[in-house]
Design a protein around this motif. Structure first.
Motif, PDB file in Angstrom:
ATOM      1  N   GLU A  43       0.785 -24.284  22.869  1.00  0.00           N
ATOM      2  CA  GLU A  43       0.656 -25.356  21.894  1.00  0.00           C
ATOM      3  C   GLU A  43      -0.690 -26.060  22.057  1.00  0.00           C
ATOM      4  OE1 GLU A  43       3.264 -25.918  19.470  1.00  0.00           O
ATOM      5  OE2 GLU A  43       3.468 -23.926  20.355  1.00  0.00           O
ATOM      6  N   GLU A  70      20.340 -17.584  15.261  1.00  0.00           N
ATOM      7  CA  GLU A  70      19.205 -16.703  14.970  1.00  0.00           C
ATOM      8  C   GLU A  70      19.694 -15.354  14.464  1.00  0.00           C
ATOM      9  OE1 GLU A  70      16.057 -14.429  17.842  1.00  0.00           O
ATOM     10  OE2 GLU A  70      16.218 -16.592  18.095  1.00  0.00           O
ATOM     11  N   ARG A  94      18.523 -16.715  23.815  1.00  0.00           N
ATOM     12  CA  ARG A  94      17.244 -17.198  24.353  1.00  0.00           C
ATOM     13  C   ARG A  94      17.523 -18.538  25.011  1.00  0.00           C
ATOM     14  NH1 ARG A  94      12.561 -14.966  21.451  1.00  0.00           N
ATOM     15  NH2 ARG A  94      13.226 -13.953  19.527  1.00  0.00           N
ATOM     16  N   ASN A 108       9.258 -17.786  29.284  1.00  0.00           N
ATOM     17  CA  ASN A 108       9.403 -17.128  27.981  1.00  0.00           C
ATOM     18  C   ASN A 108       9.647 -18.109  26.847  1.00  0.00           C
ATOM     19  OD1 ASN A 108       9.142 -14.693  29.294  1.00  0.00           O
ATOM     20  ND2 ASN A 108      11.326 -14.204  29.276  1.00  0.00           N
ATOM     21  N   HIS A 109      10.146 -19.301  27.158  1.00  0.00           N
ATOM     22  CA  HIS A 109      10.424 -20.275  26.097  1.00  0.00           C
ATOM     23  C   HIS A 109       9.138 -20.750  25.425  1.00  0.00           C
ATOM     24  CE1 HIS A 109      14.420 -21.230  24.966  1.00  0.00           C
ATOM     25  NE2 HIS A 109      14.266 -22.529  24.894  1.00  0.00           N
ATOM     26  N   TYR A 111       6.944 -18.927  24.223  1.00  0.00           N
ATOM     27  CA  TYR A 111       6.658 -18.041  23.089  1.00  0.00           C
ATOM     28  C   TYR A 111       7.273 -18.555  21.793  1.00  0.00           C
ATOM     29  CZ  TYR A 111       4.983 -14.621  26.489  1.00  0.00           C
ATOM     30  OH  TYR A 111       4.281 -13.987  27.484  1.00  0.00           O
ATOM     31  N   VAL A 112       8.264 -19.450  21.883  1.00  0.00           N
ATOM     32  CA  VAL A 112       8.831 -20.038  20.665  1.00  0.00           C
ATOM     33  C   VAL A 112       8.420 -21.501  20.536  1.00  0.00           C
ATOM     34  CG1 VAL A 112      10.759 -18.453  20.432  1.00  0.00           C
ATOM     35  CG2 VAL A 112      11.025 -20.461  21.907  1.00  0.00           C
ATOM     36  N   GLY A 113       7.348 -21.877  21.240  1.00  0.00           N
ATOM     37  CA  GLY A 113       6.798 -23.217  21.108  1.00  0.00           C
ATOM     38  C   GLY A 113       7.579 -24.301  21.814  1.00  0.00           C
ATOM     39  N   ASP A 119      13.634 -28.001  27.904  1.00  0.00           N
ATOM     40  CA  ASP A 119      13.914 -27.290  26.645  1.00  0.00           C
ATOM     41  C   ASP A 119      14.623 -25.964  26.901  1.00  0.00           C
ATOM     42  OD1 ASP A 119      12.800 -29.236  25.062  1.00  0.00           O
ATOM     43  OD2 ASP A 119      10.939 -28.141  24.634  1.00  0.00           O
ATOM     44  N   ARG A 123      17.695 -26.311  24.564  1.00  0.00           N
ATOM     45  CA  ARG A 123      17.407 -25.847  23.201  1.00  0.00           C
ATOM     46  C   ARG A 123      17.503 -24.315  23.202  1.00  0.00           C
ATOM     47  NH1 ARG A 123      12.352 -29.162  20.825  1.00  0.00           N
ATOM     48  NH2 ARG A 123      13.134 -28.142  18.945  1.00  0.00           N
ATOM     49  N   PHE A 125      19.005 -20.413  21.666  1.00  0.00           N
ATOM     50  CA  PHE A 125      19.070 -19.584  20.463  1.00  0.00           C
ATOM     51  C   PHE A 125      20.142 -18.524  20.661  1.00  0.00           C
ATOM     52  CE2 PHE A 125      14.873 -21.345  20.768  1.00  0.00           C
ATOM     53  CZ  PHE A 125      14.502 -21.660  19.466  1.00  0.00           C
ATOM     54  N   LYS A 127      21.791 -15.105  19.128  1.00  0.00           N
ATOM     55  CA  LYS A 127      21.511 -13.985  18.212  1.00  0.00           C
ATOM     56  C   LYS A 127      22.844 -13.505  17.619  1.00  0.00           C
ATOM     57  CE  LYS A 127      17.632 -12.816  21.219  1.00  0.00           C
ATOM     58  NZ  LYS A 127      17.015 -11.807  22.103  1.00  0.00           N
TER      59      LYS A 127
END
Length: 374
Positions: A43, A70, A94, A108-109, A111-113, A119, A123, A125, A127
């Motif tokens: 970011e 997702e 995720r 790795n988190h 990569y989704v900002g 987070d 936060r 995800f 699938k």
């Protein structure tokens, strides 16, 4: 190495804290692993909390778990790493609500900002179409079966699986296709699916690895706050073994000066519970994890912080992390060699097998074979 218990000192700032401005109040993050929420490394803008004297004093709100639904385009992830025994994996989620502060997947988190800190565990995800994606990929012309690893980055049986049941859907597809799978989890929720797993095990299509990091419930609650109690994981090993499902126990990670004294006792308990194989991973600190673990140690074990990190660097060529294949899981140098020797000797004394269970990929039912069943 003498048997010792970690010193539980009162929380404090400790030396070398490096996440000032992103640490959240303890009341706000109760039941969470990370102490802070540093910005995602990709970011452009970074934020820092500070007191300007104008804010009205209020009780901090507890962090809640948010789950974004997702629709995945693909579900199989491929790799060519020569030091891991699989070339494809599935992660139904995720992020991970277990909140293990040491989790190597936290970076790795970014990569989704989102932050690899709080987070990562709040936060998440899901699938939702994982089973449908898997069925399509297994049905693709030219697909060749090899064991799929389920849960390599985040736990497929983390708490939100109780509601979403994505992992169970994936297992139903694998069972129907007679496709081999190796599961990695630290949750006793895996026992819920013993009906599917026992049937697959009878065909030599599944093995389960249960991660037991420590036998100390206080240490476990501090560093993996929403993962099941160690005794529940031992009970899961017992239940799976009783159902004829091969189980490996993984001590992951071994953290210098915190849980390394438990190696022999932990191996004895998982062997008694029915684990046939055992393995370990030495603490890995890639990218943001170095600062996150250091910050956590500064709050929970300030008297051990520098010693722990010093031993990690001794086993990583003077760095926080060495990504070299063949060394990244176990480290190198005298400390790493001592851990390897203790683990090896304890396994031999307790009667663990040195031969890995090899699953059968010759039973795979290609789509044309499955149509013939009807």
């Amino acid at each position: 190495m003498p048997d010792r218990q970690p010193d539980r000192l009162a929380p404090g700032n400790g030396p070398d804290r490096r996440l000032a401005g992103t640490t959240r109040p303890a009341e706000e993050r109760r039941g969470r692993g990370a102490t802070a929420n540093p910005g995602a490394r990709y970011e452009r803008a970074q934020t820092e909390a500070f007191d300007d004297g104008w804010d009205r004093e209020e009780a901090p709100a507890r962090l809640r778990t948010e789950v974004a639904r997702e629709q995945a385009r693909t579900i199989l992830t491929r790799n060519s790493s020569p030091d891991i025994p699989f070339d494809r994996s599935i992660n139904p989620y995720r992020g991970c609500e277990h909140g293990c502060v040491y989790c190597f997947a936290r970076p790795n988190h970014a990569y989704v900002g989102l932050s690899p800190g709080l987070d990562f565990e709040t936060r998440l995800f899901a699938k939702l179409n994982a089973a449908e994606c898997l069925e399509a990929e297994l049905s693709a012309r030219g697909y060749r079966p090899r064991t799929i690893a389920l849960g390599t980055a985040t736990d497929p049986y983390q708490p939100i699986e109780r509601e979403h049941r994505i992992t169970r859907g994936v297992l139903k597809v694998l069972s129907r296709f007679r496709h081999p799978v190796g599961i990695v989890t630290k949750s006793n929720l895996v026992v819920r699916d013993v009906d599917i797993l026992a049937e697959m095990a009878a065909r030599n299509l599944v093995k389960v690895a249960i991660s037991v990091t420590t036998l100390d419930p206080v240490l476990a609650r501090g560093m993996e706050p929403r993962a099941p109690h160690p005794e529940k994981r031992l009970a899961a090993i017992r239940a799976l073994s009783a159902a004829g499902i091969p189980v490996m126990a993984i001590m992951a990670p071994i953290i210098p000066s915190l849980n390394d004294h438990e190696i022999e006792a932990l191996l004895a308990r998982v062997r008694e519970a029915g684990a046939g194989e055992a393995n370990y991973v030495l603490l890995r600190l890639p990218l943001e994890l170095d600062d996150l673990v250091s910050d956590w140690l500064g709050e929970h074990y300030p008297g051990r912080q520098r010693h722990v990190l010093s031993l990690v660097r001794q086993a990583r060529g003077g760095k926080a992390y060495d990504a070299e294949w063949g060394r990244r899981m176990t480290g190198a140098g005298r400390y790493a060699e001592l851990i390897a020797a203790r683990f090896r000797l304890a396994k031999r004394r307790l009667g663990f097998t040195e031969t890995r269970v090899t699953l059968d990929d010759s039973q795979f039912l290609a789509p044309s074979s499955q149509l013939a069943l009807f």
